[in-house]
Design an enzyme around this catalytic site. Structure first.
Site, PDB file in Angstrom:
ATOM      1  N   SER A 135     -73.731  64.430  56.305  1.00 20.60           N
ATOM      2  CA  SER A 135     -73.603  64.331  57.774  1.00 20.60           C
ATOM      3  C   SER A 135     -72.608  65.361  58.290  1.00 20.60           C
ATOM      4  O   SER A 135     -71.665  65.735  57.567  1.00 20.60           O
ATOM      5  CB  SER A 135     -73.107  62.935  58.150  1.00 20.60           C
ATOM      6  N   TYR A 148     -66.292  56.716  57.559  1.00 19.31           N
ATOM      7  CA  TYR A 148     -67.648  57.197  57.242  1.00 19.31           C
ATOM      8  C   TYR A 148     -67.590  58.705  56.979  1.00 19.31           C
ATOM      9  O   TYR A 148     -68.151  59.194  55.986  1.00 19.31           O
ATOM     10  CB  TYR A 148     -68.544  56.872  58.438  1.00 19.31           C
TER      11      TYR A 148
HETATM   12  N1  LIG Z   1     -78.531  58.536  62.536  1.00 16.93           N
HETATM   13  C1  LIG Z   1     -77.678  59.549  62.588  1.00 16.93           C
HETATM   14  O1  LIG Z   1     -77.259  59.986  63.678  1.00 16.93           O
HETATM   15  C2  LIG Z   1     -77.231  60.209  61.317  1.00 16.93           C
HETATM   16  C3  LIG Z   1     -76.468  61.380  61.421  1.00 16.93           C
HETATM   17  C4  LIG Z   1     -76.034  62.018  60.269  1.00 16.93           C
HETATM   18  C5  LIG Z   1     -76.383  61.504  59.034  1.00 16.93           C
HETATM   19  N2  LIG Z   1     -77.099  60.359  58.948  1.00 16.93           N
HETATM   20  C6  LIG Z   1     -77.428  59.862  57.601  1.00 16.93           C
HETATM   21  O2  LIG Z   1     -78.825  59.781  57.475  1.00 16.93           O
HETATM   22  C7  LIG Z   1     -79.167  58.801  56.498  1.00 16.93           C
HETATM   23  C8  LIG Z   1     -80.231  57.859  57.075  1.00 16.93           C
HETATM   24  O3  LIG Z   1     -79.622  57.119  58.116  1.00 16.93           O
HETATM   25  P1  LIG Z   1     -80.388  56.504  59.356  1.00 16.93           P
HETATM   26  O4  LIG Z   1     -79.839  57.137  60.557  1.00 16.93           O
HETATM   27  O5  LIG Z   1     -81.857  56.516  59.126  1.00 16.93           O
HETATM   28  O6  LIG Z   1     -79.766  55.051  59.340  1.00 16.93           O
HETATM   29  P2  LIG Z   1     -80.312  53.610  58.989  1.00 16.93           P
HETATM   30  O7  LIG Z   1     -81.571  53.353  59.716  1.00 16.93           O
HETATM   31  O8  LIG Z   1     -79.161  52.687  59.189  1.00 16.93           O
HETATM   32  O9  LIG Z   1     -80.653  53.758  57.453  1.00 16.93           O
HETATM   33  C9  LIG Z   1     -79.760  53.600  56.445  1.00 16.93           C
HETATM   34  C10 LIG Z   1     -80.558  53.145  55.260  1.00 16.93           C
HETATM   35  O10 LIG Z   1     -79.668  53.055  54.147  1.00 16.93           O
HETATM   36  C11 LIG Z   1     -80.047  51.906  53.455  1.00 16.93           C
HETATM   37  N3  LIG Z   1     -78.984  51.330  52.664  1.00 16.93           N
HETATM   38  C12 LIG Z   1     -77.733  50.976  53.073  1.00 16.93           C
HETATM   39  N4  LIG Z   1     -77.069  50.397  52.058  1.00 16.93           N
HETATM   40  C13 LIG Z   1     -77.926  50.400  50.993  1.00 16.93           C
HETATM   41  C14 LIG Z   1     -77.823  49.941  49.683  1.00 16.93           C
HETATM   42  N5  LIG Z   1     -76.710  49.334  49.219  1.00 16.93           N
HETATM   43  N6  LIG Z   1     -78.876  50.106  48.849  1.00 16.93           N
HETATM   44  C15 LIG Z   1     -80.008  50.690  49.289  1.00 16.93           C
HETATM   45  N7  LIG Z   1     -80.180  51.138  50.531  1.00 16.93           N
HETATM   46  C16 LIG Z   1     -79.142  50.985  51.384  1.00 16.93           C
HETATM   47  C17 LIG Z   1     -80.457  50.901  54.506  1.00 16.93           C
HETATM   48  O11 LIG Z   1     -81.257  49.924  53.877  1.00 16.93           O
HETATM   49  P3  LIG Z   1     -81.534  48.481  54.513  1.00 16.93           P
HETATM   50  O12 LIG Z   1     -82.704  48.699  55.403  1.00 16.93           O
HETATM   51  O13 LIG Z   1     -81.808  47.657  53.299  1.00 16.93           O
HETATM   52  O14 LIG Z   1     -80.292  48.056  55.247  1.00 16.93           O
HETATM   53  C18 LIG Z   1     -81.203  51.779  55.490  1.00 16.93           C
HETATM   54  O15 LIG Z   1     -82.572  51.823  55.185  1.00 16.93           O
HETATM   55  C19 LIG Z   1     -77.852  58.108  56.128  1.00 16.93           C
HETATM   56  O16 LIG Z   1     -77.343  58.652  54.945  1.00 16.93           O
HETATM   57  C20 LIG Z   1     -76.949  58.459  57.303  1.00 16.93           C
HETATM   58  O17 LIG Z   1     -75.594  58.422  56.928  1.00 16.93           O
HETATM   59  C21 LIG Z   1     -77.549  59.696  60.062  1.00 16.93           C
END
Ligand SMILES: NC(=O)c1ccc[n+]([C@@H]2O[C@H](COP(=O)([O-])OP(=O)(O)OC[C@H]3O[C@@H](n4cnc5c(N)ncnc54)[C@H](OP(=O)(O)O)[C@@H]3O)[C@@H](O)[C@H]2O)c1
Length: 243
Positions: A135, A148
């Site tokens: 990120s 984070y």
């Molecule tokens: N959204 C943003 O603005 C943004 C920006 C920069 C980077 N990111 C990164 O992009 C990636 C995807 O995030 P997203 O935005 O799509 O968020 P999200 O919808 O909250 O997805 C996070 C995913 O991680 C999974 N997860 C969390 N803990 C876990 C565990 N112990 N074991 C297996 N899976 C686990 C969750 O699974 P569950 O469904 O089981 O909870 C969920 O599917 C992440 O690494 C996030 O840090 C996001």
């Protein structure tokens, strides 16, 4: 046919990545907690792209299970994408170490635990690509999300070291730094539209980075320049800002 392993496959970003790779002929292994809920995604991938798709149980925090999880995969992956992450609650985490610990373990320790295993397998086979979704939050710590951000900074440094180690072994490592993405993680947050990506845009950027064997990519692209400015802002000014 190549196989992509998506770790943390239940998120919108992960599903978009699965479609981007399946659309290019990859078989897909979706690894997530409660993998049964991915049945619809699995059948959608099969029908739309005519590829093999399987959902497997995976918990990033169950470190002890990772070696067996990887050994039991139905196919050895050619590409592994580490998508899971946890934003958590910064204010809570400042006084409750349980929350801080979960942020650190999900974004960093869990990723190291599983990617060490993937990296050693790819090194032995002399091929493969590891893609880590880090990120922009890891580029500089700020008051609103530095727990984070610091875990993502550690993950970014880990991926850089892994790339350096595996370069001569025929294994490539890509660091992806999304800015704002409209997903469950950011639901309800007031995100500025021009710099906010849809999951499908991030997935397209990731697939392009894979095709070009890029090293570090920002998504959307303009975040490279936004973060250049943020990283170079003098600390004397930066510490006074409410970021
Ligand atoms: N959204 C943003 O603005 C943004 C920006 C920069 C980077 N990111 C990164 O992009 C990636 C995807 O995030 P997203 O935005 O799509 O968020 P999200 O919808 O909250 O997805 C996070 C995913 O991680 C999974 N997860 C969390 N803990 C876990 C565990 N112990 N074991 C297996 N899976 C686990 C969750 O699974 P569950 O469904 O089981 O909870 C969920 O599917 C992440 O690494 C996030 O840090 C996001």
């Amino acid at each position: 046919m190549k196989t992509v392993l998506i770790l943390g496959a239940a998120s919108d970003m992960a599903v978009a990545l699965a479609h981007a790779f399946a659309g290019q002929g990859f078989n897909v292994l979706l690894a997530a907690r409660q993998a049964g809920r991915l049945a619809e995604t699995v059948s959608d991938l099969k029908i739309r792209h005519d590829v093999a798709a399987t959902a497997v149980e995976f918990d990033a925090l169950d470190f002890a299970s990772h070696a067996e999880f990887y050994r039991n995969l139905p196919a050895g992956p050619d590409v592994a994408i580490c998508v899971f992450g946890y934003l958590g609650d910064q204010t809570t985490a400042q006084s409750d170490f349980t929350e801080a610990h979960k942020i650190i373990d999900t974004n960093y320790t869990g990723a190291v635990s599983i990617l060490n295993i993937v990296a050693n397998d790819f090194e032995r086979r002399g091929s493969g690509t590891i893609i880590g979704i880090s990120s922009v939050a890891g580029d500089r710590g700020r008051q609103s999300n530095y727990l984070y951000g610091s875990a993502k900074a550690a993950f970014t440094a880990y991926l850089s070291g892994l790339r350096n180690r595996l370069f001569k072994r025929g294994v490539h490592v890509i660091t992806v730094k999304p800015g704002f993405v409209r997903t469950k993680m950011t639901a309800g947050l007031p995100l500025p539209k021009p710099v906010t990506a849809k999951p499908a845009q991030v997935a397209a950027d990731v697939f392009r980075a894979y095709s070009r064997q890029s090293n570090v990519v920002y998504s959307l692209w303009m975040w490279r320049f936004i973060m250049l400015l943020i990283r170079h802002m003098p600390e004397g000014i930066f510490k006074r800002l409410k970021l």
